[in-house]
Design an enzyme around this catalytic site. Structure first.
Site, PDB file in Angstrom:
ATOM      1  N   LYS A  52      15.059 -14.913 -10.771  1.00  0.00           N
ATOM      2  CA  LYS A  52      14.572 -15.307  -9.440  1.00  0.00           C
ATOM      3  C   LYS A  52      14.542 -16.827  -9.324  1.00  0.00           C
ATOM      4  O   LYS A  52      14.920 -17.390  -8.292  1.00  0.00           O
ATOM      5  CB  LYS A  52      13.184 -14.694  -9.192  1.00  0.00           C
ATOM      6  CG  LYS A  52      13.247 -13.185  -8.946  1.00  0.00           C
ATOM      7  CD  LYS A  52      11.878 -12.512  -8.924  1.00  0.00           C
ATOM      8  CE  LYS A  52      12.062 -10.988  -8.855  1.00  0.00           C
ATOM      9  NZ  LYS A  52      10.796 -10.238  -8.893  1.00  0.00           N
ATOM     10  N   GLN A  96       4.668 -10.777 -10.394  1.00  0.00           N
ATOM     11  CA  GLN A  96       5.613  -9.866 -11.041  1.00  0.00           C
ATOM     12  C   GLN A  96       4.881  -8.642 -11.601  1.00  0.00           C
ATOM     13  O   GLN A  96       3.868  -8.774 -12.282  1.00  0.00           O
ATOM     14  CB  GLN A  96       6.368 -10.611 -12.158  1.00  0.00           C
ATOM     15  CG  GLN A  96       7.509  -9.819 -12.784  1.00  0.00           C
ATOM     16  CD  GLN A  96       8.663  -9.519 -11.821  1.00  0.00           C
ATOM     17  OE1 GLN A  96       8.922 -10.263 -10.888  1.00  0.00           O
ATOM     18  NE2 GLN A  96       9.343  -8.425 -12.042  1.00  0.00           N
ATOM     19  N   ASP A 119       7.651 -10.061  -1.267  1.00  0.00           N
ATOM     20  CA  ASP A 119       8.047  -8.781  -1.885  1.00  0.00           C
ATOM     21  C   ASP A 119       7.969  -7.636  -0.874  1.00  0.00           C
ATOM     22  O   ASP A 119       8.551  -6.566  -1.099  1.00  0.00           O
ATOM     23  CB  ASP A 119       7.098  -8.433  -3.044  1.00  0.00           C
ATOM     24  CG  ASP A 119       7.665  -8.804  -4.405  1.00  0.00           C
ATOM     25  OD1 ASP A 119       8.898  -8.828  -4.550  1.00  0.00           O
ATOM     26  OD2 ASP A 119       6.857  -9.044  -5.321  1.00  0.00           O
TER      27      ASP A 119
HETATM   28  N1  GUN Z   1       8.795  -5.508 -10.897  1.00  0.00           N
HETATM   29  C1  GUN Z   1       9.964  -4.839 -10.760  1.00  0.00           C
HETATM   30  N2  GUN Z   1      10.529  -5.113  -9.573  1.00  0.00           N
HETATM   31  C2  GUN Z   1       9.705  -5.974  -8.942  1.00  0.00           C
HETATM   32  C3  GUN Z   1       9.766  -6.643  -7.687  1.00  0.00           C
HETATM   33  O1  GUN Z   1      10.675  -6.469  -6.877  1.00  0.00           O
HETATM   34  N3  GUN Z   1       8.730  -7.477  -7.412  1.00  0.00           N
HETATM   35  C4  GUN Z   1       7.694  -7.658  -8.272  1.00  0.00           C
HETATM   36  N4  GUN Z   1       6.711  -8.480  -7.893  1.00  0.00           N
HETATM   37  N5  GUN Z   1       7.609  -7.066  -9.433  1.00  0.00           N
HETATM   38  C5  GUN Z   1       8.622  -6.238  -9.767  1.00  0.00           C
END
Ligand code: GUN
Length: 291
Positions: A52, A96, A119
């Site tokens: 990211k 996350q 998200d």
């Molecule tokens: N863990 C797995 N996929 C995601 C996501 O898209 N966002 C977040 N915050 N955690 C994740």
């Protein structure tokens, strides 16, 4: 049969975003800023967050990472969320997942200001998405809609079958596919659905999001269908340098010859997910969702 190239599509979208960001900066605006919160040292989460941050660089965004040990208390983490909510320099942020067992993911998600919830996990964004109002939309289903659009997959009046009802992928996917402008007739299958194979055989579009490698086999797929594979299970592979490789929910070798369009694993849906997060961050910086 067309193999949908998510990697290339994601690269193009990052370029489009970067061009828009440079125009914003030239006009005197500051760069969009995505912050990430990472708790503990889960290998998968480390990789996701690193990717990211790399995508932020490619898009010309500012990024920042707040790291905490796995023994951070829930109250402390909620304090971090409140700080980010109040930080005017941060346009959007993610916490996350997964979080350690002693921390409620629900509480943390609900503490995020919906205007910064890039998200799209906050109930306010899920609700707005459901009624078709402007909302931050969960990254994976949004990325799939973008792939379907860019490849010109016909959706209007088509039968779509989504396998898996997770809050992050399957359920929002089923809602987006049924929305005005997409116009599919949607069936959402899950672990209690009898004869999923028969349901899938009726489908013009199948989205497989259950995390069972090779679950969708050729006998489940109609000739000319579009198959979208969300699975990313790590399976042991001694010939691979890392000792594992990614396997999707679709048995690509036997299913692909029957398809009009199919996404591979890796290189299909995966690269689009982070791209959607970048699109949401740009929308947050432009105050395009919440005025
Ligand atoms: N863990 C797995 N996929 C995601 C996501 O898209 N966002 C977040 N915050 N955690 C994740």
């Amino acid at each position: 049969m067309t193999i949908i190239d998510g990697k290339e599509t994601a690269r193009q979208i990052r370029q489009e975003i970067a061009a828009e960001v440079e125009a914003m900066v030239a006009a005197g605006r500051r760069r969009p800023h995505l912050a990430a919160v990472l708790v503990g040292h889960d290998g998968g989460s480390e990789t996701y967050v690193a990717n990211k941050i790399k995508a932020c660089e490619e898009c010309g965004f500012k990024s920042s990472l707040r790291r905490f040990e796995a023994d951070i208390t829930e109250e402390q983490l909620l304090g971090v969320v409140r700080e980010l909510n109040d930080d005017d320099d941060v346009d959007g942020f993610i916490v996350q997942l997964p979080l350690p067992a002693h921390i409620s993911e629900e509480k943390v998600t609900e503490a995020i200001d919906p205007r910064k919830d890039v998200d799209g996990f906050h109930p306010q964004n899920v609700g707005r998405m459901t009624i078709g109002s402007p909302a931050f939309i969960s990254a994976t289903p949004q990325g799939i809609i973008e792939l379907i659009r860019r490849y010109g997959v016909e959706t209007r009046g088509k039968k779509a079958v989504v396998i898996g009802r997770s809050n992050i992928v399957g359920r929002p996917m089923s809602i987006l596919l049924s929305q005005k402008g997409v116009d599919c007739t949607v069936t959402l299958c899950h672990s209690r659905t009898p004869d999923i194979a028969a349901v899938c055989r009726e489908a013009d579009i199948i989205v497989a999001a259950i995390g069972k490698p090779g679950f969708v086999t050729a006998d489940m797929v109609k000739e000319g269908a579009t198959v979208i594979d969300v699975g990313t299970t790590r399976v042991a592979d001694t010939t691979a340098a890392r000792g594992w490789r990614l396997r999707g929910d679709v048995d690509f070798a036997t299913v692909s010859p029957k398809c009009a369009f199919i996404t591979p694993v890796p290189g299909g849906v995966g690269p689009m997910t982070i791209c959607s997060l970048m699109q949401n961050t740009l929308l947050a910086a432009k105050k395009a969702i919440y005025k």
